[in-house]
Design a protein around this motif. Structure first.
Motif, PDB file in Angstrom:
ATOM      1  N   PRO A 202       0.788  -1.231   0.000  1.00  0.00           N
ATOM      2  CA  PRO A 202       0.000   0.000   0.000  1.00  0.00           C
ATOM      3  C   PRO A 202       0.823   1.287   0.000  1.00  0.00           C
ATOM      4  CG  PRO A 202      -0.106  -1.077   2.152  1.00  0.00           C
ATOM      5  CD  PRO A 202       0.563  -2.039   1.220  1.00  0.00           C
ATOM      6  N   VAL A 203       2.081   1.210   0.448  1.00  0.00           N
ATOM      7  CA  VAL A 203       2.953   2.384   0.408  1.00  0.00           C
ATOM      8  C   VAL A 203       3.604   2.533  -0.957  1.00  0.00           C
ATOM      9  CG1 VAL A 203       5.093   3.381   1.328  1.00  0.00           C
ATOM     10  CG2 VAL A 203       3.385   2.435   2.893  1.00  0.00           C
ATOM     11  N   VAL A 204       4.039   1.428  -1.518  1.00  0.00           N
ATOM     12  CA  VAL A 204       4.778   1.463  -2.777  1.00  0.00           C
ATOM     13  C   VAL A 204       3.852   1.663  -3.976  1.00  0.00           C
ATOM     14  CG1 VAL A 204       6.256   0.088  -4.308  1.00  0.00           C
ATOM     15  CG2 VAL A 204       6.627   0.062  -1.834  1.00  0.00           C
ATOM     16  N   ALA A 205       2.651   1.093  -3.932  1.00  0.00           N
ATOM     17  CA  ALA A 205       1.767   1.112  -5.098  1.00  0.00           C
ATOM     18  C   ALA A 205       1.486   2.524  -5.623  1.00  0.00           C
ATOM     19  CB  ALA A 205       0.469   0.378  -4.786  1.00  0.00           C
ATOM     20  N   PRO A 206       1.177   3.518  -4.781  1.00  0.00           N
ATOM     21  CA  PRO A 206       0.934   4.858  -5.340  1.00  0.00           C
ATOM     22  C   PRO A 206       2.144   5.429  -6.070  1.00  0.00           C
ATOM     23  CG  PRO A 206       0.097   4.713  -3.087  1.00  0.00           C
ATOM     24  CD  PRO A 206       0.899   3.474  -3.328  1.00  0.00           C
ATOM     25  N   ALA A 207       3.334   5.205  -5.529  1.00  0.00           N
ATOM     26  CA  ALA A 207       4.545   5.690  -6.187  1.00  0.00           C
ATOM     27  C   ALA A 207       4.770   4.963  -7.506  1.00  0.00           C
ATOM     28  CB  ALA A 207       5.743   5.520  -5.268  1.00  0.00           C
ATOM     29  N   VAL A 230       4.408   9.417   2.664  1.00  0.00           N
ATOM     30  CA  VAL A 230       5.338   8.886   3.665  1.00  0.00           C
ATOM     31  C   VAL A 230       6.644   9.666   3.534  1.00  0.00           C
ATOM     32  CG1 VAL A 230       4.341   6.567   3.705  1.00  0.00           C
ATOM     33  CG2 VAL A 230       6.179   7.089   2.089  1.00  0.00           C
ATOM     34  N   SER A 231       7.568   9.398   4.427  1.00  0.00           N
ATOM     35  CA  SER A 231       8.872  10.054   4.349  1.00  0.00           C
ATOM     36  C   SER A 231       9.708   9.440   3.228  1.00  0.00           C
ATOM     37  CB  SER A 231       9.616   9.908   5.672  1.00  0.00           C
ATOM     38  OG  SER A 231       9.998   8.552   5.877  1.00  0.00           O
ATOM     39  N   ARG A 232      10.752  10.179   2.826  1.00  0.00           N
ATOM     40  CA  ARG A 232      11.631   9.665   1.782  1.00  0.00           C
ATOM     41  C   ARG A 232      12.289   8.351   2.203  1.00  0.00           C
ATOM     42  NH1 ARG A 232      15.530  14.605   0.513  1.00  0.00           N
ATOM     43  NH2 ARG A 232      15.279  14.792   2.777  1.00  0.00           N
ATOM     44  N   SER A 233      12.746   8.296   3.451  1.00  0.00           N
ATOM     45  CA  SER A 233      13.434   7.082   3.908  1.00  0.00           C
ATOM     46  C   SER A 233      12.474   5.891   3.940  1.00  0.00           C
ATOM     47  CB  SER A 233      14.046   7.311   5.287  1.00  0.00           C
ATOM     48  OG  SER A 233      13.055   7.670   6.229  1.00  0.00           O
ATOM     49  N   THR A 234      11.221   6.136   4.351  1.00  0.00           N
ATOM     50  CA  THR A 234      10.240   5.047   4.387  1.00  0.00           C
ATOM     51  C   THR A 234       9.955   4.539   2.988  1.00  0.00           C
ATOM     52  OG1 THR A 234       9.201   5.849   6.411  1.00  0.00           O
ATOM     53  CG2 THR A 234       7.873   4.425   4.993  1.00  0.00           C
ATOM     54  N   LEU A 235       9.733   5.462   2.047  1.00  0.00           N
ATOM     55  CA  LEU A 235       9.445   5.027   0.686  1.00  0.00           C
ATOM     56  C   LEU A 235      10.626   4.266   0.096  1.00  0.00           C
ATOM     57  CD1 LEU A 235       7.611   4.972  -1.805  1.00  0.00           C
ATOM     58  CD2 LEU A 235       8.836   7.002  -2.599  1.00  0.00           C
TER      59      LEU A 235
END
Length: 308
Positions: A202-207, A230-235
């Motif tokens: 769910p975090v990666v899919a939008p990017a 999310v933050s850059r480090s999290t992504l």
């Protein structure tokens, strides 16, 4: 940041040139077993009546009415009424088909509809290797309702034979493929990193969708993190874990895939460079050779790879 979302699955299916072809149906009854040679393409079958067994590498899948399956690897398989039935080669049975139907055993309590999906040369690496060897979709589940609808429509087209019936049926088979892949993404944890794994995160899919929506854009990790909120480090960490590479490395690879496709179609290098986000022909040429080991000119002049 507002980005019109794209669909990476749709992009990849289009890029690898997905087509479908229906094959001879199979009617069977009594005790029977057919041994199939490894298919040259992605094989699918759907059980429209009765039940049987699918056997691949000594693993057995019971198939009930409404079930369907995809075979994503070129490997032998068996369809049978039971485990202890003597197997006969499937080739001669299908060669003797009449009226679009092959018959084996005694009776007609089982009917299977089948076909194949053909892909371009890059499909193995871009899509098929990320899938398990066998995708089995039980027909009785609520999630398979769209598959049941598509199969019913295919049956109707092939039975009633209106104008362009086979073309419509083969397009409906592509609808089946997309829904099978959707069900797989929704219900099965990724076997390893890759863009399919990214779509399930769910975090990666939008990017990932943002990159596909505008691959020519000068994306930064900060831009993509804002899309995913999310933050850059999290992504960066989640993208690497799910996809197997960082977001900007993925973007470079996707740009080169798009450039390679346009080179095969004969587009000019300057137009390709602009379309995929490189400021000049030389910049694209440098990136292309770094990623593929060949210059765009060498790639264009090389004979096309064999389709999978």
């Amino acid at each position: 940041m507002s980005v019109q979302p794209a669909d990476p699955l749709e992009d990849v299916l289009a890029l690898v040139g997905t087509t479908s072809r229906l094959s001879v149906g199979l009617v069977a009854g009594g005790e029977w077993a057919l041994d199939f040679d490894p298919p040259a393409a992605v094989k699918f079958n759907a059980v429209r009546r009765g039940s049987c067994l699918l056997i691949v590498d000594d693993v057995v899948w019971p198939l009930a009415e409404g079930d369907c399956f995809l075979l994503t690897r070129p490997q032998r398989f068996v369809l049978a009424s039971g485990l202890d039935v003597a197997r006969r080669p499937a080739g001669p049975v299908f060669a003797a088909a009449t009226g679009g139907i092959a018959r084996t055993g005694s009776g007609d309590d089982v009917f299977l509809l089948g076909g194949r999906f053909d892909f371009g040369a890059r499909a193995r690496e871009l899509l098929l290797d990320a899938l398990p060897p066998v995708l089995h979709v039980p027909g009785g589940t609520e999630a398979a309702a769209t598959l049941r609808w598509a199969l019913s429509q295919i049956d109707a087209e092939l039975r009633d034979r209106p104008v362009a019936a086979r073309l419509v049926a083969e397009h409906l088979a592509l609808v089946m493929l997309i829904h099978i892949l959707r069900l797989h993404l929704a219900t099965t944890p990724p076997a390893g990193p890759g863009w399919l794994g990214g779509l399930a995160d769910p975090v990666v899919a939008p990017a990932l969708r943002a990159l596909h929506a505008d691959p020519a854009r000068a994306w930064t990790v900060a831009d993509l993190a804002a899309v995913s909120t999310v933050s850059r480090s999290t992504l960066a960490a989640r993208f690497k874990q799910a996809v197997g590479q960082g977001p900007l490395d993925y973007l470079t690879g996707w740009r080169i895939e798009l450039a390679a496709d346009r080179l095969r179609r004969g587009d000019g290098l300057a137009a390709i460079a602009h379309a995929v986000g490189y400021g000049s022909q030389s910049a694209l040429s440098t990136a292309f050779k770094r990623e593929t080991g060949r210059s765009p000119r060498e790639f264009r002049l090389a004979p096309p790879p064999a389709e999978r």
